[in-house]
Design an enzyme around this catalytic site. Sequence first.
Site, short mmCIF file in Angstrom:
data_model
loop_
_atom_site.label_atom_id
_atom_site.label_comp_id
_atom_site.label_asym_id
_atom_site.label_seq_id
_atom_site.Cartn_x
_atom_site.Cartn_y
_atom_site.Cartn_z
N GLU A 189 33.56 41.07 45.48
CA GLU A 189 34.49 42.03 44.89
C GLU A 189 33.90 43.41 44.62
OE1 GLU A 189 36.39 40.20 41.51
OE2 GLU A 189 37.46 38.76 42.78
N GLU A 307 38.67 33.19 46.91
CA GLU A 307 39.00 32.89 45.51
C GLU A 307 40.50 32.93 45.35
OE1 GLU A 307 37.28 35.26 42.39
OE2 GLU A 307 35.24 35.09 43.19
C1 BGC Z 1 34.87 36.56 38.75
C2 BGC Z 1 35.10 35.66 37.59
C3 BGC Z 1 36.55 35.66 37.18
C4 BGC Z 1 37.43 35.39 38.36
C5 BGC Z 1 38.87 35.50 38.02
C6 BGC Z 1 35.78 36.17 39.84
O1 BGC Z 1 35.51 36.93 40.95
O2 BGC Z 1 33.57 36.47 39.18
O3 BGC Z 1 34.27 36.03 36.54
O4 BGC Z 1 36.76 34.64 36.25
O5 BGC Z 1 37.12 36.28 39.41
O6 BGC Z 1 39.14 36.69 37.37
#
Ligand code: BGC
Length: 367
Positions: A189, A307
């Site tokens: 990210e 993710e």
């Molecule tokens: C972050 C996390 C976060 C998640 C959802 C991830 O990329 O590393 O810390 O909980 O995104 O926001």
Amino acid sequence: MIGINLNFNFRVNDVLNKRPFFLFFSIVLVAGIFPACSRNFKAVLPVQSTPQPNHSDPFQQNRRLGRGINLGNALDAPHEGDWGVVLQEDYFRLIKNAGFSSVRIPIRWSAHAGTNPPYTIDPVFFARVDWAVHQALTRNLAAVIDVHHYLELMQNPAANRARFLALWKQIANRYKNYPSGLLFEILNEPNGRLTPELWNGLLKEALAVIRASNPGRTVVIGTAEWGGISALNKLQIPPAEQNAVVTVHYYNPFHFTHQGAEWVAGSDAWLGTAWRGTPEEKTAVIRDLDHAAEWGRVHNRPIFLGEFGAYHKADIVSRTLWTRFVARQAEAENMSWAYWEFCSGFGIYDPVKKEWRAPLLYALIPE
Ligand code: BGC
């Protein structure tokens, strides 16, 4: 099955309540059994001397990632355990047995490396990452390791450029002879002052560093602007790079997935937001994921949904419906995916009760 579980819980409590015995037991375990285990374990390490094929097919590699899970909040915390998760051997076994084919292991290297050249990574931390990678690969789980939460790089890209590249030089060298089931994700990210333009330049430099020692390694490359799908149109990967999987993250509708998230200011106001899979709600997910898939088709790059997840403060029915829909839709678009995450705030496994949150697990892996 119930009988076995009850019996197991009883035995654990029993041991914990008898502390002197527990202490003695621990010493015996550490002094005797652990070295024996680690010796045995070394015998089944991935064959480090096996040369990598010069070129993996990134589409095949992406199919190998298949259905995955993020081992979040462990090695990406400032120190492992700070956010309540310490990786256990058992987690890898559970994940494999549940039918996942890969794990993404987020890693905060920047908290474990020198701040002056040559920016040496702490050997103890490196060994811990080795352990996690071995746990995955020896169970035939593909593993993606990334650079996660390098906050200083997002705030000041120029001042952290050399250190970031030095981290990758060390990581790439360390794992250069590992099997092709290990993939490198350059950066989680990119955001803040690491603009899409700066990210395009930096990813090119990082790729060159990685390719110097890992000509055949499959590399995972994400988008700027927090890994969003909308930033795909700004992503530029050198055309000569033919062994890359492109990754995006998906948390829409954000007010639903991040309701009550302590790290998102104002998110308490979103508590109670549901996702019921109405035609409008489904159309929005289909449209977003199709945008990513279409970019992949046009640029001939495989897409990894690295993710997606909904925080535990959303109601479980909505979480289950959303999770199932996103996973199936990604699969319909030939994407691999990794749910965020295993056993913390978004988790599909309850580490205290030592049991899966069944609706979420079945949403991800219906079989
Ligand atoms: C972050 C996390 C976060 C998640 C959802 C991830 O990329 O590393 O810390 O909980 O995104 O926001």
